[in-house]
Design a protein around this motif. Structure first.
Motif, PDB file in Angstrom:
ATOM      1  N   ASP A 429     -14.576  22.875  13.905  1.00 15.55           N
ATOM      2  CA  ASP A 429     -14.053  24.235  13.820  1.00 15.55           C
ATOM      3  C   ASP A 429     -12.685  24.101  13.164  1.00 15.55           C
ATOM      4  N   ASN A 430     -12.690  24.096  11.839  1.00 15.08           N
ATOM      5  CA  ASN A 430     -11.491  23.758  11.073  1.00 15.08           C
ATOM      6  C   ASN A 430     -10.803  25.008  10.548  1.00 15.08           C
ATOM      7  N   LEU A 431      -9.476  24.919  10.452  1.00 11.93           N
ATOM      8  CA  LEU A 431      -8.669  26.040   9.981  1.00 11.93           C
ATOM      9  C   LEU A 431      -7.789  25.620   8.811  1.00 11.93           C
ATOM     10  N   ASP A 432      -7.714  26.478   7.838  1.00 10.18           N
ATOM     11  CA  ASP A 432      -6.767  26.335   6.729  1.00 10.18           C
ATOM     12  C   ASP A 432      -6.104  27.697   6.568  1.00 10.18           C
ATOM     13  N   ILE A 433      -4.814  27.787   6.923  1.00 14.98           N
ATOM     14  CA  ILE A 433      -4.146  29.084   7.024  1.00 14.98           C
ATOM     15  C   ILE A 433      -2.865  29.082   6.199  1.00 14.98           C
ATOM     16  N   LYS A 434      -2.641  30.160   5.483  1.00 21.86           N
ATOM     17  CA  LYS A 434      -1.386  30.389   4.778  1.00 21.86           C
ATOM     18  C   LYS A 434      -0.754  31.674   5.303  1.00 21.86           C
ATOM     19  N   VAL A 435       0.557  31.596   5.606  1.00 17.71           N
ATOM     20  CA  VAL A 435       1.254  32.719   6.232  1.00 17.71           C
ATOM     21  C   VAL A 435       2.517  33.034   5.438  1.00 17.71           C
ATOM     22  N   ALA A 436       2.706  34.326   5.168  1.00 13.79           N
ATOM     23  CA  ALA A 436       3.941  34.789   4.519  1.00 13.79           C
ATOM     24  C   ALA A 436       4.485  35.982   5.294  1.00 13.79           C
ATOM     25  N   PHE A 437       5.832  36.075   5.423  1.00 10.15           N
ATOM     26  CA  PHE A 437       6.467  37.208   6.093  1.00 10.15           C
ATOM     27  C   PHE A 437       6.602  38.372   5.117  1.00 10.15           C
ATOM     28  N   HIS A 515       1.069  40.632  15.158  1.00  9.97           N
ATOM     29  CA  HIS A 515       0.919  39.999  16.471  1.00  9.97           C
ATOM     30  C   HIS A 515       1.788  38.754  16.630  1.00  9.97           C
ATOM     31  N   PHE A 516       2.026  38.025  15.570  1.00 10.98           N
ATOM     32  CA  PHE A 516       2.656  36.710  15.679  1.00 10.98           C
ATOM     33  C   PHE A 516       4.184  36.760  15.550  1.00 10.98           C
ATOM     34  N   ILE A 517       4.748  37.951  15.502  1.00 15.42           N
ATOM     35  CA  ILE A 517       6.179  38.063  15.241  1.00 15.42           C
ATOM     36  C   ILE A 517       6.843  38.998  16.242  1.00 15.42           C
ATOM     37  N   GLU A 518       8.023  38.578  16.710  1.00 15.41           N
ATOM     38  CA  GLU A 518       8.852  39.405  17.585  1.00 15.41           C
ATOM     39  C   GLU A 518      10.305  39.240  17.147  1.00 15.41           C
ATOM     40  N   LYS A 519      11.102  40.285  17.399  1.00 16.86           N
ATOM     41  CA  LYS A 519      12.524  40.208  17.087  1.00 16.86           C
ATOM     42  C   LYS A 519      13.311  40.114  18.379  1.00 16.86           C
ATOM     43  N   ALA A 520      14.277  39.211  18.392  1.00 21.05           N
ATOM     44  CA  ALA A 520      15.160  39.039  19.549  1.00 21.05           C
ATOM     45  C   ALA A 520      16.593  39.076  19.032  1.00 21.05           C
ATOM     46  N   GLY A 521      17.099  40.273  18.906  1.00 21.20           N
ATOM     47  CA  GLY A 521      18.418  40.423  18.304  1.00 21.20           C
ATOM     48  C   GLY A 521      18.361  39.995  16.855  1.00 21.20           C
ATOM     49  N   PRO A 522      19.271  39.131  16.432  1.00 23.48           N
ATOM     50  CA  PRO A 522      19.261  38.683  15.027  1.00 23.48           C
ATOM     51  C   PRO A 522      18.209  37.613  14.748  1.00 23.48           C
ATOM     52  N   ARG A 523      17.562  37.130  15.783  1.00 25.55           N
ATOM     53  CA  ARG A 523      16.582  36.063  15.621  1.00 25.55           C
ATOM     54  C   ARG A 523      15.160  36.613  15.481  1.00 25.55           C
TER      55      ARG A 523
END
Length: 644
Positions: A429-437, A515-523
């Motif tokens: 069960d292999n994954l090849d993933i590319k992610v951009a903001f 889903h994969f992103i949250e903001k914590a102040g400036p971070r």
């Protein structure tokens, strides 16, 4: 698997005479059990568990009376729900001879079951009949008691489980048989032995087991196959000879004869059918096997209630029982001169095939073995394709049936051999993933390529071409939601892929997700670990009871490329690194290793995870658990991004 009572009749009826079976009775008026403080603390406690088999002749018929007697203390509402409604399977039952039930509360008040309240039900899915009854007057602290006796055609082999998910104070077993019929026994999970005595008419075999602990359901373990149980079989008929009955060789000859019997009409129908499978003798043998398997499984459907196993009716109706379809496969391969041998085994999650005890109770399911390429098919399992077979039939032994001919006589020899598990490199069960903001750092654009291989592909590949476009799209979305619960799909493609060994399934999806992103102040918090999907967790420290047993060997290769936005840096990239390896001498049967590189704003994460062996001992549980939990721990990795 198969009713072979007719064989029993041929072997034991001659010279037999009826022997009296004593009617089973319970204690008419009994006192409640006196329990210790510890025993009173159990939510439910089986005080008495008795199983009895009485064999006798009635006329020319060999009959078995089977009795179950149970007393259970129920100390909460869940226990009451569990034990106050009793189901009795009527499969192969000639008559319900006796049934009694009662509840005795804390004060000693007895409420007896009214036999007029017994109900008959039928399971629509299996078609099997049941008797069902509820015991009235059951309260917290009550003792629920019942026994019933069933009249059946005799079975020459059977098994009794004596351990449950509930502790048992005493479990007893009794078997009686006419004196000339001797049984053999094997007890699993206990050092106890079977007591044997005889009188002028009977053999009497008994077992008494005390204080059986409750067996827990555990991850990577088979509950049933770890339960204490008693296997038994009819082994000798001293009225005829001292030869052992129902050996592995006897089984090979008996089942082979059933599988290869054909009529002239069958041969004619088969000649026509074989032409329709479009076999190409010039192809490699493995490809021929694949083509024939696919053609037959797409042509003939399994129907457990199909009447008759003759090939003529199967080919005409396109319906077959499991045994009938096995016959069709064998006959087709024989016509095409492809060497193929039947194998019979069982589901190891229920009980593991024991070559040292020749009970035909292990002969539950057929496989077909191709000695020239050392591969198997499962003839009536639609999902699997050569060389993949259901995992539960692998990593244990089976009865291999090797045909031979002497003149015009066809017969077979039986030998016990290993059915190996499929290599971990094929079950993937292999994954090849590319992610951009995206620009405002509120979501991601993700390109995912997921490849299922071997057993992991069996739940998709055989059905995919039967789906319409809407169903395919829905399936892709549901698979994607295993990773991202909120995907907005922009493009997708999915298809089966033929490899040299197996048929895999490829899914490529472009989507956006927040889903994969949250903001914590400036971070910015990036939930990198969740890209691999949910993982099994084994964090609890309960004492382990059983050895480790994987369903199948498997491997996971994952590559993730994340473009880190200009002006941001990672605060905790070291959290990505895992190196958890289970060592066994110079071998590494299980591991989870993750690492990363970072160049030109590209974070490249690689993960290797595999499980190369099915079994590991209880003594190495902690080492195995570390590997499992490494994947679960990686699943929780969150990268902290902050401005430079």
């Amino acid at each position: 698997m198969r009713n072979i009572v007719w064989v029993v009749a041929l072997l034991v009826a001659c010279g037999a005479r009826a022997n009296e079976i004593k009617k089973y009775q319970w204690e008419g008026e009994r006192k409640r059990f006196t329990l210790s403080e510890r025993e009173n603390g159990y939510a439910e406690y089986i005080l008495k568990n008795h199983e009895q088999y009485d064999y006798t002749f009635e006329g020319d018929e060999f009959i078995m009376y089977e009795t179950t007697h149970r007393i259970v203390r129920v100390n909460n509402s869940d226990a009451i729900q569990h034990f106050n409604r009793i189901f009795i399977s009527m499969r192969n039952v000639k008559d319900l001879v006796e049934l009694k039930a009662r509840a005795i509360n804390k004060d000693g008040k007895v409420v007896n079951f009214d036999i007029n309240n017994l109900k008959e039900v039928k399971d629509e899915e299996s078609g099997r009949g049941y008797r069902i009854f509820a015991i009235e007057g059951v309260e917290v602290g009550s003792e629920v008691e019942y026994f019933y006796t069933l009249k059946k055609s005799s079975s020459i082999y059977d098994r009794v489980f004596v351990q449950y998910g509930t502790p048992v104070k005493e479990s007893t077993f009794l078997l009686t048989s006419p004196k000339h019929l001797k049984f053999d026994f094997k007890i699993y999970g206990s050092d106890s032995t079977v007591a044997e005595k005889s009188d002028e008419e009977h053999n009497v075999y008994s077992v008494d087991l005390k204080n059986l602990v409750a067996l827990k359901e555990e991850n990577f373990s088979s509950f049933n196959s770890n339960r204490q149980r008693i296997e038994f079989k009819l082994a000798y008929n001293t009225a005829k000879s001292s030869a052992r009955l129902y050996t592995w060789d006897d089984a090979a000859k008996t089942f082979y004869r059933v599988l290869v019997e054909t009529s002239k009409e069958d041969e004619k129908a088969l000649d026509k059918f074989v032409k329709s499978v479009d076999d190409k003798p010039s192809d490699k043998l493995e490809q021929r096997i694949k083509n024939i398997e696919r053609k037959i499984k797409m042509t003939v459907q399994i129907n457990p209630d199909a009447k008759g196993d003759d090939l003529t009716s199967i080919i005409k109706s396109k319906l077959a029982s499991r045994e009938g379809l096995t016959k069709l496969f064998l006959a087709t391969f024989a016509k095409l001169n492809i060497k193929c041998e039947p194998v019979i085994t069982c589901d190891r999650s229920n009980f593991k095939f024991d070559s040292t005890f020749d009970s035909w109770g292990y002969l539950d399911d057929y496989l077909l073995f191709f000695p020239d390429v050392k591969g198997f098919i499962a003839p009536y399992n639609f999902e699997t394709r050569y060389p993949v077979i259901p995992a539960e039939f692998t990593a244990q032994k089976g009865l291999f049936i090797e045909p031979f001919e002497v003149g015009n006589v066809k017969s077979a020899l039986g030998s016990i051999k290993e059915i190996p598990a499929l290599d971990y490199t094929l079950n993937t069960d292999n994954l090849d993933i590319k992610v951009a903001f995206n620009e405002d750092m509120s979501s991601h654009k993700i390109e995912m390529k997921r490849t299922f291989g071997g057993i992991n592909a069996t739940f998709i590949t055989p059905y995919y071409h039967l789906m319409n476009e809407e169903q395919k799209s829905k399936m892709v979305e549901e698979l994607l939601k295993q990773t991202a619960p909120d995907p907005v799909i922009t493009k997708w493609e999915a298809k089966p892929i033929e490899t040299e060994k197996t048929t895999n399934f490829l899914m490529q999806v472009d989507f956006t997700s927040s889903h994969f992103i949250e903001k914590a102040g400036p971070r910015i918090l990036f939930k990198l670990g969740e890209l691999i999907g949910p993982q099994t967790e084994m964090y609890r420290d309960d004492e382990r009871m059983t050895n480790i047993e994987n369903d199948y060997n498997r491997g996971y290769n994952r590559v993730m490329e994340i473009t880190i936005p200009d002006g941001y840096q990672m605060r905790n990239p070291q959290d990505i690194k895992f190196n958890v390896v289970y060592h066994e001498g110079d071998k590494e049967p299980y591991l989870f290793i993750s690492d990363y590189t970072f160049k030109d704003n590209k974070l490249r994460v690689t993960i290797e995870e595999y499980y190369k062996e099915i079994y590991a001992p209880l003594s190495r549980y902690e080492d195995y658990r570390k590997v499992i939990n490494a994947a679960a721990d990686f699943n929780k990795v969150t990268l902290v991004l902050e401005k430079k």
